[in-house]
Design a protein around this motif. Structure first.
Motif, PDB file in Angstrom:
ATOM      1  N   UNK A 262     -12.340  -2.657  17.170  1.00 22.43           N
ATOM      2  CA  UNK A 262     -12.456  -3.833  16.299  1.00 22.43           C
ATOM      3  C   UNK A 262     -11.068  -4.372  15.987  1.00 22.43           C
ATOM      4  N   UNK A 263     -10.341  -4.674  17.006  1.00 17.09           N
ATOM      5  CA  UNK A 263      -8.949  -5.086  16.846  1.00 17.09           C
ATOM      6  C   UNK A 263      -8.801  -6.320  15.948  1.00 17.09           C
ATOM      7  N   UNK A 264      -9.592  -7.340  16.199  1.00 18.62           N
ATOM      8  CA  UNK A 264      -9.485  -8.564  15.394  1.00 18.62           C
ATOM      9  C   UNK A 264      -9.798  -8.321  13.929  1.00 18.62           C
ATOM     10  N   UNK A 265     -10.823  -7.524  13.683  1.00 13.13           N
ATOM     11  CA  UNK A 265     -11.199  -7.205  12.305  1.00 13.13           C
ATOM     12  C   UNK A 265     -10.091  -6.404  11.614  1.00 13.13           C
ATOM     13  N   UNK A 266      -9.501  -5.484  12.345  1.00 10.37           N
ATOM     14  CA  UNK A 266      -8.421  -4.666  11.786  1.00 10.37           C
ATOM     15  C   UNK A 266      -7.208  -5.541  11.461  1.00 10.37           C
ATOM     16  N   UNK A 267      -6.869  -6.456  12.361  1.00  9.82           N
ATOM     17  CA  UNK A 267      -5.734  -7.351  12.102  1.00  9.82           C
ATOM     18  C   UNK A 267      -5.985  -8.212  10.874  1.00  9.82           C
ATOM     19  N   UNK A 268      -7.194  -8.729  10.755  1.00  7.41           N
ATOM     20  CA  UNK A 268      -7.536  -9.535   9.586  1.00  7.41           C
ATOM     21  C   UNK A 268      -7.423  -8.703   8.318  1.00  7.41           C
ATOM     22  N   UNK A 269      -7.922  -7.472   8.368  1.00  9.60           N
ATOM     23  CA  UNK A 269      -7.825  -6.583   7.211  1.00  9.60           C
ATOM     24  C   UNK A 269      -6.383  -6.325   6.817  1.00  9.60           C
ATOM     25  N   UNK A 270      -5.527  -6.124   7.817  1.00 11.04           N
ATOM     26  CA  UNK A 270      -4.106  -5.912   7.542  1.00 11.04           C
ATOM     27  C   UNK A 270      -3.475  -7.157   6.933  1.00 11.04           C
ATOM     28  N   UNK A 271      -3.831  -8.313   7.461  1.00  9.30           N
ATOM     29  CA  UNK A 271      -3.294  -9.565   6.927  1.00  9.30           C
ATOM     30  C   UNK A 271      -3.707  -9.771   5.471  1.00  9.30           C
ATOM     31  N   UNK A 272      -4.989  -9.524   5.188  1.00  9.70           N
ATOM     32  CA  UNK A 272      -5.487  -9.709   3.818  1.00  9.70           C
ATOM     33  C   UNK A 272      -4.829  -8.701   2.886  1.00  9.70           C
ATOM     34  N   UNK A 273      -4.724  -7.454   3.317  1.00 10.57           N
ATOM     35  CA  UNK A 273      -4.106  -6.420   2.482  1.00 10.57           C
ATOM     36  C   UNK A 273      -2.643  -6.763   2.190  1.00 10.57           C
ATOM     37  N   UNK A 274      -1.928  -7.220   3.208  1.00 13.70           N
ATOM     38  CA  UNK A 274      -0.528  -7.588   3.004  1.00 13.70           C
ATOM     39  C   UNK A 274      -0.414  -8.800   2.085  1.00 13.70           C
ATOM     40  N   UNK A 275      -1.307  -9.777   2.250  1.00 15.88           N
ATOM     41  CA  UNK A 275      -1.286 -10.957   1.386  1.00 15.88           C
ATOM     42  C   UNK A 275      -1.609 -10.578  -0.055  1.00 15.88           C
ATOM     43  N   UNK A 276      -2.610  -9.719  -0.247  1.00 13.02           N
ATOM     44  CA  UNK A 276      -2.946  -9.262  -1.594  1.00 13.02           C
ATOM     45  C   UNK A 276      -1.759  -8.575  -2.260  1.00 13.02           C
ATOM     46  N   UNK A 277      -1.020  -7.797  -1.476  1.00 16.55           N
ATOM     47  CA  UNK A 277       0.128  -7.070  -2.022  1.00 16.55           C
ATOM     48  C   UNK A 277       1.217  -8.015  -2.517  1.00 16.55           C
ATOM     49  N   UNK A 278       1.246  -9.211  -1.984  1.00 15.59           N
ATOM     50  CA  UNK A 278       2.272 -10.180  -2.389  1.00 15.59           C
ATOM     51  C   UNK A 278       1.880 -10.980  -3.623  1.00 15.59           C
ATOM     52  N   UNK A 279       0.629 -10.904  -4.033  1.00 11.10           N
ATOM     53  CA  UNK A 279       0.190 -11.637  -5.223  1.00 11.10           C
ATOM     54  C   UNK A 279       0.712 -10.955  -6.482  1.00 11.10           C
ATOM     55  N   UNK A 280       0.882 -11.730  -7.539  1.00  6.22           N
ATOM     56  CA  UNK A 280       1.217 -11.093  -8.819  1.00  6.22           C
ATOM     57  C   UNK A 280       0.105 -10.111  -9.205  1.00  6.22           C
ATOM     58  N   UNK A 281       0.492  -9.046  -9.837  1.00  5.63           N
ATOM     59  CA  UNK A 281      -0.432  -7.964 -10.174  1.00  5.63           C
ATOM     60  C   UNK A 281      -1.687  -8.460 -10.892  1.00  5.63           C
ATOM     61  N   UNK A 282      -1.520  -9.364 -11.862  1.00  8.83           N
ATOM     62  CA  UNK A 282      -2.673  -9.821 -12.639  1.00  8.83           C
ATOM     63  C   UNK A 282      -3.667 -10.602 -11.773  1.00  8.83           C
ATOM     64  N   UNK A 283      -3.188 -11.369 -10.803  1.00  7.01           N
ATOM     65  CA  UNK A 283      -4.087 -12.093  -9.903  1.00  7.01           C
ATOM     66  C   UNK A 283      -4.780 -11.127  -8.940  1.00  7.01           C
ATOM     67  N   UNK A 284      -4.019 -10.186  -8.395  1.00  4.93           N
ATOM     68  CA  UNK A 284      -4.580  -9.211  -7.456  1.00  4.93           C
ATOM     69  C   UNK A 284      -5.702  -8.426  -8.122  1.00  4.93           C
ATOM     70  N   UNK A 285      -5.474  -7.942  -9.344  1.00  2.00           N
ATOM     71  CA  UNK A 285      -6.493  -7.154 -10.031  1.00  2.00           C
ATOM     72  C   UNK A 285      -7.762  -7.966 -10.276  1.00  2.00           C
ATOM     73  N   UNK A 286      -7.607  -9.206 -10.697  1.00  2.00           N
ATOM     74  CA  UNK A 286      -8.775 -10.059 -10.939  1.00  2.00           C
ATOM     75  C   UNK A 286      -9.552 -10.292  -9.644  1.00  2.00           C
ATOM     76  N   UNK A 287      -8.847 -10.578  -8.553  1.00  2.00           N
ATOM     77  CA  UNK A 287      -9.519 -10.816  -7.275  1.00  2.00           C
ATOM     78  C   UNK A 287     -10.217  -9.564  -6.748  1.00  2.00           C
TER      79      UNK A 287
END
Length: 187
Positions: free
Chosen positions: A113-138
């Protein structure tokens, strides 16, 4: 007196505080998987999440007498575990910088599931860049389907604050993920 399996969460808390040695174990059994998922998504790191869940349940066990019953036991536990995640993240800020490092992520069937894994990595990395309060709410609202009112109670803020944090977080995620889709762009 009802068996542990038949008792509701509030009754189990009361039984635990009264000295029932098995009551908290039933609370743990009922809520551990969901709280584990919240912790993994909140921290972006499985080991950190495991530590935070352990910290959270130990704190809940010790502080059960402070549970007043104003909120559901699940909401009270979510708040304790999310706070444990925040504490762990503050102690280990570099975990967020590593969130996009594929070498540290445990992804099953990467080749299938290469495409799914890449998307998951992208989302996880993007979430990590959000301010903590936004990440927790999302994480609570969008990833775990928690109602806004419960997320607000869990994080100790107003419902409107959760709504605005989610809206701003979604907008920021869309921009970050849009940049990933552009040729040559990366998080």
């Amino acid at each position: 007196m009802a068996g542990l399996e038949d008792a509701d969460d509030r009754d189990l808390m009361a039984r635990h505080v009264a000295g029932d040695p098995d009551a908290f174990g039933e609370i743990f059994r009922r809520h551990r998987d969901r709280l584990w998922a919240v912790a993994v998504r909140t921290t972006g790191d499985r080991e950190l999440a495991a530590d935070a869940v352990q910290d959270g349940f130990v704190n809940a066990f010790r502080r059960a007498g402070s549970y007043r019953g104003d909120a559901a036991v699940s909401t009270w536990l979510h708040r304790i575990v999310v706070n444990a995640c925040i504490d762990r993240l503050r102690r280990e800020r570099d975990v967020l910088r590593r969130a996009g490092d594929a070498a540290e992520l445990d992804i099953a069937d990467l080749h299938d599931r290469h495409g799914e894994a890449e998307t998951g990595l992208d989302v996880r990395a993007a979430l990590a860049r959000l301010p903590e309060h936004q990440r927790l709410a999302l994480v609570l609202v969008d990833m775990h389907g928690m109602p806004v009112s419960q997320a607000a109670a869990t994080l100790g803020v107003a419902e409107g604050t959760i709504k605005s944090r989610c809206a701003r977080g979604r907008e920021a995620l869309a921009q970050l993920l849009g940049a990933v889709r552009e040729p040559g762009a990366s998080l």
